[in-house]
Design a protein around this motif. Structure first.
Motif, PDB file in Angstrom:
ATOM      1  N   MET A 134      -3.093   6.202   9.009  1.00  0.00           N
ATOM      2  CA  MET A 134      -3.696   6.381   8.331  1.00  0.00           C
ATOM      3  C   MET A 134      -3.596   5.847   6.737  1.00  0.00           C
ATOM      4  SD  MET A 134      -7.066   9.093   7.917  1.00  0.00           S
ATOM      5  CE  MET A 134      -5.961  10.606   6.819  1.00  0.00           C
ATOM      6  N   LEU A 135      -2.449   6.894   5.998  1.00  0.00           N
ATOM      7  CA  LEU A 135      -2.105   7.359   4.938  1.00  0.00           C
ATOM      8  C   LEU A 135      -1.489   5.907   4.382  1.00  0.00           C
ATOM      9  CD1 LEU A 135      -1.176  10.530   4.148  1.00  0.00           C
ATOM     10  CD2 LEU A 135      -3.054   9.482   3.506  1.00  0.00           C
ATOM     11  N   GLY A 136      -0.638   5.846   5.993  1.00  0.00           N
ATOM     12  CA  GLY A 136       0.045   3.799   5.022  1.00  0.00           C
ATOM     13  C   GLY A 136      -1.439   2.644   5.020  1.00  0.00           C
ATOM     14  N   LEU A 137      -2.108   3.040   6.142  1.00  0.00           N
ATOM     15  CA  LEU A 137      -3.163   1.357   6.233  1.00  0.00           C
ATOM     16  C   LEU A 137      -4.164   1.822   5.057  1.00  0.00           C
ATOM     17  CD1 LEU A 137      -4.165   1.740  10.004  1.00  0.00           C
ATOM     18  CD2 LEU A 137      -2.928   0.442   8.628  1.00  0.00           C
ATOM     19  N   ALA A 138      -4.168   3.345   4.645  1.00  0.00           N
ATOM     20  CA  ALA A 138      -5.153   3.246   2.989  1.00  0.00           C
ATOM     21  C   ALA A 138      -4.478   2.216   1.487  1.00  0.00           C
ATOM     22  CB  ALA A 138      -5.171   4.064   2.701  1.00  0.00           C
ATOM     23  N   MET A 139      -3.450   1.816   1.804  1.00  0.00           N
ATOM     24  CA  MET A 139      -2.213   1.222   0.543  1.00  0.00           C
ATOM     25  C   MET A 139      -2.428   0.214   1.267  1.00  0.00           C
ATOM     26  SD  MET A 139      -0.652   3.587  -0.703  1.00  0.00           S
ATOM     27  CE  MET A 139      -2.253   4.691  -0.202  1.00  0.00           C
ATOM     28  N   VAL A 140      -3.412  -1.018   2.182  1.00  0.00           N
ATOM     29  CA  VAL A 140      -3.502  -1.557   2.631  1.00  0.00           C
ATOM     30  C   VAL A 140      -4.425  -2.276   1.647  1.00  0.00           C
ATOM     31  CG1 VAL A 140      -3.391  -3.697   3.872  1.00  0.00           C
ATOM     32  CG2 VAL A 140      -2.705  -2.060   4.806  1.00  0.00           C
ATOM     33  N   HIS A 141      -4.193  -3.576   1.207  1.00  0.00           N
ATOM     34  CA  HIS A 141      -5.712  -4.485   0.108  1.00  0.00           C
ATOM     35  C   HIS A 141      -6.153  -4.887   1.142  1.00  0.00           C
ATOM     36  CE1 HIS A 141      -7.085  -6.986  -2.454  1.00  0.00           C
ATOM     37  NE2 HIS A 141      -7.156  -6.184  -3.772  1.00  0.00           N
TER      38      HIS A 141
END
Length: 387
Positions: free
Chosen positions: A67-74
């Protein structure tokens, strides 16, 4: 961090800036709810980490990182993936119906899993994500007038209707209901005319009785009739609802105490680790405990809706609001189900119930919501191209 700092070239893409822009209130509440779920699974198993609590925590820990990794995706990448993702998931749903790869788990009552050899997946769960993204992409590229009323609305209706019919036919009524209602909420939020909304509600009310009598499988029809009068068959089809009500009521104001719930500990309560785990919370912690948990859910929904409202792009607003909508529908339908206010349709309480597919869908959805928060000033191009 100011808006101008976030929009300066080079500044907005720094990882430290993105981490600082995460909504840690939302993340904290998600962790609290999942932690309560682990604690209840530990209690239900007789004060044992196995077989449920430890797996629940391991899954949540891994998905929290995702989830935190996907939050970094533009958002531009979510935007580009919307239609292809929807198409792939629709093909997977079709494969369940028309290929031998689809199968029905023992006791599930629905052929809703796909065996790909190297893994097994439940496409209906991920279809919720694909639908939200595809609808957000469509509405982003069309005017407010077209969203309000236009012949072009046949496209979002089709995007909702096709997977809804296929999933309902499996039959997986719970997933189909969440999918259809999520699509309807997105159309409403996008500005659908009130006349169309009123006509749709009237049509739904009119079609429910014949659908129940002629469109449902016998066991589904029995669930609806049991919901209307569970005492008619207290040891059969009405057993689940009756035991759930007993667990809910017996907790009183403060509950019987952690690990002391008789309905769950003595296994009178069915599916106590999945669909009816909220009943266990009420039995052991009473009205005060269950109300506090509901407050946490409401806070998550309100924070996520606030994030959606701050997005500069229409895609960001619609996608974040859509993800929040299906989470809210999970909570609403499961809560109504365990209280006997809705038929038992196999909808889990998100983050609280044991289950990998549901948790994965919810955590990916919140990854998108957090991405919307981090990149709320991002602007996305208009247009109807596929990518």
């Amino acid at each position: 961090m100011t808006a101008s700092a976030l929009t300066r070239p080079g500044e907005r893409d720094r990882l430290t800036t993105k981490i600082a822009e995460l909504d840690w209130r939302l993340i904290g509440l998600i962790c609290v709810i999942a932690g309560v779920g682990a604690a209840m699974l530990y209690s239900i198993a007789g004060s044992s980490w196995s077989p449920w609590a430890i797996n629940h925590l391991i899954r949540f820990g891994g998905l929290l990182v995702v989830m935190l990794g996907l939050a970094m995706v533009h958002p531009k990448w979510w935007f580009r993936a919307a239609y292809p993702m929807y198409g792939v998931l629709l093909i997977l749903v079709l494969m369940i119906e028309f290929t031998p790869l689809g199968y029905e788990p023992a006791g599930a009552g629905a052929k809703n899993w796909l065996n790909l050899g190297f893994t097994r997946i439940q496409p209906a769960e991920f279809m919720k994500l694909g639908l939200v993204l595809a609808l957000a992409r469509w509405y982003h590229s069309h005017t407010a007038q077209e969203a309000r009323w236009s012949w072009k609305l046949i496209f979002p209706v089709g995007m909702i209707g096709v997977p809804f019919i296929l999933i309902a036919k499996q039959p997986d009524l719970g997933s189909a209901m969440i999918l259809g209602l999520t699509g309807a909420v997105i159309m409403f939020l996008a500005g659908l005319s009130w006349r169309i909304i009123a006509a749709g509600i009237a049509a739904a009310i009119a079609i429910i009785p014949p659908f129940v009598m002629f469109g449902m499988h016998d066991y589904q029809r029995n669930r609806v009739l049991t919901f209307l009068n569970p005492e008619a068959d207290p040891s059969g089809t009405g057993y689940n609802i009756i035991q759930s009500k007993i667990a809910l009521g017996s907790g009183g104001l403060l509950g019987k105490g952690y690990g002391l719930g008789s309905q769950s500990q003595l296994e009178f309560l069915p599916e106590r680790h999945t669909d009816f785990i909220f009943s266990t919370v009420s039995e052991e912690f009473g009205f005060l405990g269950s109300f506090t948990l509901i407050v946490c859910y409401v806070a998550v929904i309100l924070i996520a809706l606030r994030i959606a409202s701050l997005a500069h792009s229409h895609f960001g607003r619609i996608s974040a609001a859509g993800m929040t909508a299906f989470f809210a529908l999970f909570v609403l339908i499961n809560g109504a189900m365990v209280m006997g206010m809705a038929p038992v349709v196999g909808v889990p309480m998100p983050l609280l119930s044991y289950g990998g597919s549901s948790m994965m869908t919810v955590m990916i959805g919140f990854g998108l919501v957090l991405s919307t928060r981090v990149h709320r000033y991002a602007e996305l191009p208009k247009g109807n191209s596929l990518f």
